[in-house]
Design an enzyme around this catalytic site. Structure first.
Site, PDB file in Angstrom:
ATOM      1  N   ASP A 181       0.029  18.582  37.879  1.00 25.50           N
ATOM      2  CA  ASP A 181       0.685  19.084  36.899  1.00 25.50           C
ATOM      3  C   ASP A 181       1.928  19.894  37.353  1.00 25.50           C
ATOM      4  OD1 ASP A 181       0.160  19.731  33.758  1.00 25.50           O
ATOM      5  OD2 ASP A 181       1.122  21.333  34.708  1.00 25.50           O
ATOM      6  N   HIS A 220       2.803  22.673  36.240  1.00 29.58           N
ATOM      7  CA  HIS A 220       2.403  24.255  36.191  1.00 29.58           C
ATOM      8  C   HIS A 220       1.170  24.385  36.997  1.00 29.58           C
ATOM      9  CE1 HIS A 220       4.692  23.556  32.164  1.00 29.58           C
ATOM     10  NE2 HIS A 220       5.197  24.512  32.820  1.00 29.58           N
ATOM     11  N   ASP A 272       4.164  16.581  33.430  1.00 28.93           N
ATOM     12  CA  ASP A 272       5.284  17.142  33.191  1.00 28.93           C
ATOM     13  C   ASP A 272       6.230  17.701  34.107  1.00 28.93           C
ATOM     14  OD1 ASP A 272       3.074  18.805  34.001  1.00 28.93           O
ATOM     15  OD2 ASP A 272       3.231  20.341  32.398  1.00 28.93           O
ATOM     16  N   HIS A 323      -5.406  25.787  32.563  1.00 30.59           N
ATOM     17  CA  HIS A 323      -4.993  27.451  32.399  1.00 30.59           C
ATOM     18  C   HIS A 323      -5.754  28.142  31.912  1.00 30.59           C
ATOM     19  CE1 HIS A 323      -0.796  25.936  33.652  1.00 30.59           C
ATOM     20  NE2 HIS A 323      -0.714  25.284  32.667  1.00 30.59           N
TER      21      HIS A 323
END
Length: 311
Positions: free
Chosen positions: A162, A164, A246, A125
């Protein structure tokens, strides 16, 4: 040859406030899981911390200096609503970049077909000059640039499963036509990026947004129909993996419904691609995963397949 496992005890010194999901216990859970008897032969290594020059492959010097200056002498300091630093965070970040670079260098040297780096803080990120989403530096993007500029590769694929969107990796690699970045992720979900129409100025970005509630069969179909043909057409010489766990059904931060079997499946399929195009070279790095039991089991499943395919 066998799978290489890189980590660094400095990654345990990045301490977040009580109740923060990205916590020291995440890495401890993984290390405990990989102490099981079945992993007794795992080739465990520690690489030197990365020099600051490695960070400059993706981040401006002023940003690197800003992060270093933000590290507190004691306690913790908040950089944004989600991202914190503590006295050990600078060393942890450099250790993480060093571990992934060490894994990359060893695989490129032919010491193993694949490697996994268990590090924190995560990286996918962090944008060019913005820390966010628990991340300080774009670890996997830095490794991609090292593969291209230090090892002389012409085509590197960075694949991110992931839950996200890997907004930081997209930001750092969208102007690098030698890199293909692919991200599958829940959408809508923080950080709000990762729409299918985000393809980058060179057309080297492929986003695969998945609706909340997506289960394994739909996840697998999306990768089979959309991602794998695109990666095969790109013909990468190396596959880098942002391995975030996740998307597991038990994770508290999102609503995808994958299981350890799905993470085993995608690891096998990424190894298939690497065998066909990249001489088997796969280098994977830990990103998210916040239910400790699910994280430990999913990471073990991922490493188990890497070892099987790397033998």
């Amino acid at each position: 040859m066998s799978t290489l496992f890189f980590t660094d005890p400095a990654c345990l010194t990045h301490v977040t406030p009580q109740g923060h999901p990205e916590r020291v216990e995440r890495l401890r859970a993984i290390l405990t899981a990989l102490e099981a008897p079945e992993f007794a032969g795992l080739d465990r290594r520690q690489a030197p911390p990365a020099p600051e020059a490695e960070l400059l492959r993706c981040h401006p010097a002023a940003y690197v200096a800003q992060i270093r200056a933000s590290i507190p002498a004691e306690g913790s300091h908040q950089l944004d609503p989600d991202t914190w630093v503590s006295p050990g965070s600078w060393d942890a970040a450099l250790a993480g970049v060093g571990a992934l670079n060490g894994a990359l260098d060893a695989v490129m040297a032919g010491e193993a077909r694949n490697a996994f780096a268990a590090i924190r803080p995560p990286g996918h990120h962090a944008e060019t000059a913005t820390p966010m989403g628990f991340c300080l530096f774009g670890t996997i993007a830095i490794a991609a640039k090292r593969a291209l500029d230090h090892h002389g590769l012409s085509r590197v694929a960075v694949l991110d499963f992931d839950v996200h969107h890997g907004n930081g990796t997209q930001d750092l690699l969208q102007h690098e036509p030698r890199a293909l970045f692919v991200s599958s992720h829940q959408f809508p979900l923080w950080p709000g990026t990762g729409r299918a129409e985000e393809t980058g100025p060179h057309g080297n970005i492929l986003n695969l947004p998945l609706p909340p509630g997506t289960e394994g069969p739909a996840f697998r179909q999306a990768w089979e129909e959309t991602v794998f043909p695109r990666v095969a057409a790109f013909d990468p010489q190396l596959i880098l993996v942002s391995a975030g766990f996740d998307a597991h059904r038990d994770d508290p931060l999102a609503q995808l419904n994958l299981t350890e079997a799905d993470f085993s499946w995608i690891t096998h399929r990424l190894c298939d691609l690497a065998d066909a195009h990249a001489g088997g070279r796969v280098v994977s790095v830990l990103e998210g995963g916040y239910n400790l039991d699910a994280l430990a089991a999913s990471t073990a499943a991922h490493v188990r397949v890497l070892r099987e395919r790397g033998a």
